[in-house]
Structure formats: C-alpha cells, structure tokens
Design a protein around this motif. Structure first.
Motif, short mmCIF file in Angstrom:
data_model
loop_
_atom_site.label_atom_id
_atom_site.label_comp_id
_atom_site.label_asym_id
_atom_site.label_seq_id
_atom_site.Cartn_x
_atom_site.Cartn_y
_atom_site.Cartn_z
N LEU A 1 0.82 -1.20 0.00
CA LEU A 1 0.00 0.00 0.00
C LEU A 1 0.86 1.26 0.00
O LEU A 1 0.63 2.19 -0.76
N HIS A 2 1.87 1.28 0.87
CA HIS A 2 2.73 2.46 1.02
C HIS A 2 4.02 2.36 0.22
O HIS A 2 4.80 3.31 0.20
N GLU A 3 4.25 1.20 -0.39
CA GLU A 3 5.47 0.93 -1.15
C GLU A 3 6.71 1.29 -0.32
O GLU A 3 7.58 2.04 -0.75
N SER A 4 6.74 0.74 0.90
CA SER A 4 7.85 1.03 1.81
C SER A 4 8.19 -0.20 2.65
O SER A 4 7.40 -1.14 2.74
N VAL A 5 9.37 -0.16 3.23
CA VAL A 5 9.83 -1.23 4.11
C VAL A 5 9.96 -0.65 5.51
O VAL A 5 10.45 0.46 5.69
N ASN A 6 9.51 -1.42 6.49
CA ASN A 6 9.61 -0.98 7.88
C ASN A 6 10.12 -2.14 8.72
O ASN A 6 10.05 -3.30 8.33
N ILE A 7 10.65 -1.81 9.88
CA ILE A 7 11.10 -2.81 10.83
C ILE A 7 10.07 -2.86 11.95
O ILE A 7 9.73 -1.83 12.53
#
Length: 77
Positions: free
Chosen positions: A58-64
């Motif tokens: 959805l956000h086209e991002s990577v998170n930890i």
C-alpha cells in the motif's frame, strides 16, 4: 509481506536500519548509545527474528516491526 534479512544486500539492509533508527528516535535508557550501536542492536534483533522487515504494498515502503507486534496486528484481522 515479510522480507527475509538474508535476501537483502548488506548495504541496503544497513541503510534501512539506519533510517529506522533515526526516524524512531528511540530511547535507550540512561546510557547514551551512538548511531552505530543502535544500528547494531536492531541488526541483531533482525538476525534473531525478534524484529522483522515488512514491505507494505500500500505504502510501497519497508519498515522494521517487532515480531510480537506484527503477530498481534495480524490476529486483529
């Protein structure tokens, strides 16, 4: 989607971790930790499976995300 740490290039992984540490502004108690120590702590959590790399389509991002937080979130849906 969970991304295995072993499938990320080392430089990319370090950049993701550094961005996470700088963004989170985490508190490490009464002892100051420099950026390298904070990055190493997060790297070790990822290697032990205590934290996970999560890609958001959805956000086209990577998170930890802490593993227990991700499990709790998935149980809600």
């Amino acid at each position: 989607m969970i991304i295995p740490v072993s499938e990320i290039a080392t430089d990319t992984l370090m950049n993701i971790i550094e961005g996470f540490v700088l963004r989170e502004g985490t508190e490490y108690g009464s002892v100051d930790c420099d950026l390298a120590d904070k990055v190493d702590q997060v790297l070790q959590q990822l290697k032990r499976g205590e934290a996970l790399l999560v890609y958001s389509e959805l956000h086209e991002s990577v998170n930890i995300v802490p593993k227990d937080q991700l499990a709790a979130t998935q149980e809600e849906y």
